[in-house]
Design an enzyme around this catalytic site. Sequence first.
Site, PDB file in Angstrom:
ATOM      1  N   GLN A  36      25.649  -6.953 -37.258  1.00  0.00           N
ATOM      2  CA  GLN A  36      26.159  -6.800 -38.619  1.00  0.00           C
ATOM      3  C   GLN A  36      27.162  -7.894 -38.977  1.00  0.00           C
ATOM      4  O   GLN A  36      28.187  -8.030 -38.300  1.00  0.00           O
ATOM      5  CB  GLN A  36      26.847  -5.431 -38.723  1.00  0.00           C
ATOM      6  CG  GLN A  36      27.427  -5.144 -40.097  1.00  0.00           C
ATOM      7  CD  GLN A  36      28.362  -3.942 -40.077  1.00  0.00           C
ATOM      8  OE1 GLN A  36      29.201  -3.807 -39.196  1.00  0.00           O
ATOM      9  NE2 GLN A  36      28.214  -3.062 -41.046  1.00  0.00           N
ATOM     10  N   SER A  49      32.627  -8.555 -41.521  1.00  0.00           N
ATOM     11  CA  SER A  49      34.013  -9.029 -41.468  1.00  0.00           C
ATOM     12  C   SER A  49      34.090 -10.547 -41.383  1.00  0.00           C
ATOM     13  O   SER A  49      33.244 -11.201 -40.774  1.00  0.00           O
ATOM     14  CB  SER A  49      34.722  -8.450 -40.246  1.00  0.00           C
ATOM     15  OG  SER A  49      34.907  -7.081 -40.411  1.00  0.00           O
ATOM     16  N   GLU A  78      26.660   5.040 -42.541  1.00  0.00           N
ATOM     17  CA  GLU A  78      27.209   4.853 -41.199  1.00  0.00           C
ATOM     18  C   GLU A  78      28.257   5.918 -40.897  1.00  0.00           C
ATOM     19  O   GLU A  78      28.308   6.493 -39.824  1.00  0.00           O
ATOM     20  CB  GLU A  78      27.829   3.450 -41.101  1.00  0.00           C
ATOM     21  CG  GLU A  78      28.510   3.170 -39.788  1.00  0.00           C
ATOM     22  CD  GLU A  78      29.268   1.834 -39.801  1.00  0.00           C
ATOM     23  OE1 GLU A  78      29.795   1.479 -38.757  1.00  0.00           O
ATOM     24  OE2 GLU A  78      29.308   1.163 -40.857  1.00  0.00           O
ATOM     25  N   GLU A 125      42.993   3.611 -41.550  1.00  0.00           N
ATOM     26  CA  GLU A 125      43.861   3.482 -42.720  1.00  0.00           C
ATOM     27  C   GLU A 125      43.000   3.458 -43.994  1.00  0.00           C
ATOM     28  O   GLU A 125      43.318   4.119 -44.981  1.00  0.00           O
ATOM     29  CB  GLU A 125      44.703   2.199 -42.624  1.00  0.00           C
ATOM     30  CG  GLU A 125      45.810   2.234 -41.560  1.00  0.00           C
ATOM     31  CD  GLU A 125      45.285   2.127 -40.131  1.00  0.00           C
ATOM     32  OE1 GLU A 125      44.171   1.613 -39.927  1.00  0.00           O
ATOM     33  OE2 GLU A 125      46.005   2.566 -39.208  1.00  0.00           O
TER      34      GLU A 125
END
Lengths: 373, 397
Positions: free
Chosen positions: B134, B137, B252, B385
């Site tokens: 994947q 990021s 996911e 977070e």
Amino acid sequence: MNSIPVPTKTALPLLFEPDDTLEMLADMLSRALAGQSGGHWREELWPMLAELGLFAAVMPERYGGYGGARTAALVCRLLAGSGVVSPYAVSSAAIAPSLAELDQPAGRVTALLEALVEGRQVATIALHEVDALPVLRDFQTVLSGAGEGQWRLDGAKRMIAFAQEADWLVLPARNEAGHLVIIMLDRASFSPLLQPCTLIDSMPAADASFSGLVIDEDAIVAVGEQAESLLRGIVDRLTAAQCAEAVGAMAYMINATAEYLGVRRQFGQPLSAHQALRHRYVDMTIQQAKAETMAALAATAVDQESPEQRDRALARARYVIVRAAWFVSQESIQMHGAIGMANETPVSGYFKRLLALSLWLGDEDDALEGLIA
Amino acid sequence: MMDVLGYPESGLFSAREMKFRNQVRDFVAENLPGEIAARLKCGHHANRGEIEQWTRILHERGWSAYCWPKEFGGPGFTSVERYIFEEECAIAGAPELVPFGLKMVAPVLMKYGDQRQRDHFLPRIARLDDFWCQGYSEPGSGSDLASLKTRAVLKGDHYVVDGQKIWTTSAHDADWIFCLVRTSNETKRQNGISFLLVDLSTPGIEIRPIITLDGKHEINEVWFEGVEVPVENRVGEEGMGWTYAKYLLEHERLNFGGMGFCKRELTRLREMAATSLRHGRPLLEHQSFRQRLTALEAELAAIDLTNLRFLREVEAGRENPLQAPVLKIISSEIQQAISELQVRALGSKAMPFNPQGIASNAGHYFAAENYCNMRKTTIYAGSNEIQRNIAAKGIFG
């Protein structure tokens, strides 16, 4: 009613009172460590520590010492805060001053003390056997008679820190009468028996098996009560030193986290602008503040005459510091995010250092059980 | 066989589901290679060869794409059956199947891909002919994913891709990567992002390892320099990538559970506690440790059953915006809690790090290594977070 005992020693200021000598020492050492890159204990570090007088400083006055365990704590804190993994804690902070307390030291002890004070040699101790915690009594390593002035050693020790680097190995065992004996082996006799390993924080260590190792009488440096108090001295000082190392490593992680929160921007602002992270960061510093206090208490406690007071202070310090270490290390990685997972990010090394120190110090439950007992 | 957490025997699963569980359990017991199970139960991570071997075994049985509907070649399990399937496989010591193909890119292709993409890629994913990773990021874009900068410029019949992805799990094992790339600069950053499928053997791609806390090579940097990607490897419309990515992330998160893995690790923890000595007595005889272990088991039961409850609710069409973030948060935290108690249980015995030559259960449990590795669970797949932000948004708007 008992009157409150009046302290007689006035050489050191009270705990938490500023101490010019210690501050000067801290200054010098910090400057000397400023260029260090951390990592393993390195050969060049040792002469530098000797030059600063840090091997003598932790010894009793007759060896030119000053401040004992408090000096040791200071050095350990600064070394660990610079990422240095060194045998200073075990060799200089724990073993050397404890051996200096022996009443009538054997010849090899006197010689070793000289070498330790000058920073020429390194000593380590074998505290772990099969148990998950350091063993303090009921050792399974046994010393038995083997005829005229000769003895044999049988058993196994695990995870002897810096075993391959050490010149001397302090080895607690049990004699046939069930009493504690402390044996001191020179490098030639223990180094062939080592099976080296590397620990979580990259510290080199080794296991060692003894099967009928022949030992001369003069390797036995203490028996019975004298051995008990020597072992206690070493273990307590090591605990205080490791508490200080943990505080140093935490301090590094906390500073690095603050820096990262200030620099890293997400959603158009630095992370330090997010209230949730600000609060969590402050929680880390709260843990650190308490840990710092307790590391200082632990260092002072080492010199207490009452074993109860010493035990209580050290167990409380372990409890507070081990909890703080888990918390601070985990939060620091989390706030760094993915980059905290990368081995080459400095905080990741300190994370593992704190994990190792938590395990050396023993579980916080064990510290509590000690306090309840 | 007693459940790892000692649940009531009836009331949790229907007779049909229990029968299904037994069927899976028997199949796994008969077909999972013993060497793989032994290595994984010792704390090792599965390597590509082991994952391939297990995927092919499941493929023969028609179960490799266990989370897919029948129309795309899956067995059409219900979500509770998927949960049971994962749990039985994990407890037995089977490798986790590659989620990037099965659970991430495949659902996007099913929903937004064209017929050619589905026909070509889905069967290859099911057989693990293609190992996927994947590409989301980037160095400056983690939690703030919409700020990503990797560019793709359309030139004739292909895009030219330049930029860098990071923290890419398994890129070094992978054949393909699905990427979010910027195809235009819009005022709203979420617009102008497209979803590309990239063959990792294309010239101009460089994969550099990142060694993690645990000393292992699991994640990577993936660099793109003038990489040509045929336009037919764009999924859906240009500029709509963010919508697809959000769909994928939600997909996911509902799949996050990992309860079977937790139960396998709990079993390992019990083993460690039974053999570890504290002051000469087994750790399990220490009240303080029993209390910690018992509390952890109660927590895990609560999380596991909450997972099951959410699945039942979703099956009944009662989805709500809290389920996915809550499930991700609690399951990642319990994974960490288990690994932490493992290290505490072993104490100093956990200290030798990545010792060489330990093939199967030889007394080193890799507890500290896994504790280090598990720190990732609260960071990846949308950090906790971010999950809390999503949950709070669901509550307060």
